[in-house]
Write a protein that holds these residues in place. Structure first.
Motif, PDB file in Angstrom:
ATOM      1  N   ALA A  68       0.844  -1.205   0.000  1.00  0.00           N
ATOM      2  CA  ALA A  68       0.000   0.000   0.000  1.00  0.00           C
ATOM      3  C   ALA A  68       0.877   1.251   0.000  1.00  0.00           C
ATOM      4  N   ARG A  69       1.952   1.236   0.788  1.00  0.00           N
ATOM      5  CA  ARG A  69       2.875   2.393   0.810  1.00  0.00           C
ATOM      6  C   ARG A  69       3.528   2.591  -0.554  1.00  0.00           C
TER       7      ARG A  69
ATOM      8  N   GLY B 176       2.289   1.708  -3.416  1.00  0.00           N
ATOM      9  CA  GLY B 176       1.232   2.226  -4.292  1.00  0.00           C
ATOM     10  C   GLY B 176       1.028   3.719  -4.102  1.00  0.00           C
ATOM     11  N   ARG B 177       0.976   4.162  -2.834  1.00  0.00           N
ATOM     12  CA  ARG B 177       0.782   5.598  -2.565  1.00  0.00           C
ATOM     13  C   ARG B 177       1.973   6.415  -3.047  1.00  0.00           C
ATOM     14  N   SER B 178       3.191   5.948  -2.771  1.00  0.00           N
ATOM     15  CA  SER B 178       4.372   6.742  -3.119  1.00  0.00           C
ATOM     16  C   SER B 178       4.591   6.832  -4.629  1.00  0.00           C
ATOM     17  N   THR B 179       4.116   5.845  -5.355  1.00  0.00           N
ATOM     18  CA  THR B 179       4.283   5.855  -6.813  1.00  0.00           C
ATOM     19  C   THR B 179       3.008   6.282  -7.535  1.00  0.00           C
ATOM     20  N   ARG B 180       1.975   6.563  -6.726  1.00  0.00           N
ATOM     21  CA  ARG B 180       0.665   6.932  -7.267  1.00  0.00           C
ATOM     22  C   ARG B 180       0.151   5.858  -8.225  1.00  0.00           C
TER      23      ARG B 180
ATOM     24  N   ARG C 100      -2.327   2.659  -8.559  1.00  0.00           N
ATOM     25  CA  ARG C 100      -3.531   2.064  -7.981  1.00  0.00           C
ATOM     26  C   ARG C 100      -3.515   0.567  -8.232  1.00  0.00           C
TER      27      ARG C 100
ATOM     28  N   ARG D  21      -3.427  -7.794  -5.706  1.00  0.00           N
ATOM     29  CA  ARG D  21      -2.133  -7.984  -5.049  1.00  0.00           C
ATOM     30  C   ARG D  21      -1.831  -9.468  -5.084  1.00  0.00           C
TER      31      ARG D  21
END
Length: 148
Positions: free
Chosen positions: A123-124, A126-130, A132, A136
């Motif tokens: 999840a981190r 995904g957020r840091s690389t934008r 979605r 998984r």
């Protein structure tokens, strides 16, 4: 896999209905074969599990079931496609060991705390690389114990 078969079929029915499709008499035995399979299975392995299944029918039904998210496709090193019921339906979080030599695919599970840590790490990312994530999955590639 220990799963409530009726609950699983209800989940498949809901996914199909949500996509404007029906849980036909041809799809039900395909789902049943996936339930009885020992891990991700090829189309020929599913046909072997239920001799009344026609290979062409299994192929068409798996395509629809994959389209609605009831089935997941697993591609091994040998490029033979295998199918399994979607984790969201089975409530059975697992990952795959894929032998690059013989192509066998096995399942493995992480301890609950490790699964939670993996989910958080992804999840981190995904957020840091934008990015979605829609699905998984962790596949470990290597050589199984039966291969030299």
């Amino acid at each position: 896999m220990s799963v409530d078969v009726d609950e699983l079929h209800d989940g498949v029915v809901r996914r199909l209905a949500g996509a404007g499709r029906r849980h036909t008499s041809g799809r039900r035995p395909v789902v049943a074969a996936l339930v009885s399979a020992d891990g991700p299975a090829t189309i020929s392995e599913l046909v072997d599990l239920d001799v009344q299944l026609a290979q062409s029918s299994v192929y068409r039904n798996l395509a629809v079931l994959e389209e609605v998210g009831a089935v997941t496709r697993v591609v091994a090193h040998d490029d033979r496609v295998r199918f399994e019921l979607a984790e969201a339906l089975t409530h059975h979080p697992h990952h795959h060991l894929i032998c690059g030599n013989c192509g066998v695919v096995g399942d493995f599970e992480l301890a609950a705390d490790a699964e939670s840590a993996l989910r958080g790490a992804l999840a981190r990312i995904g957020r840091s690389t934008r990015f979605r994530m829609d699905l998984r999955r962790l596949d470990l590639l290597g050589t199984c114990a039966a291969c030299p």
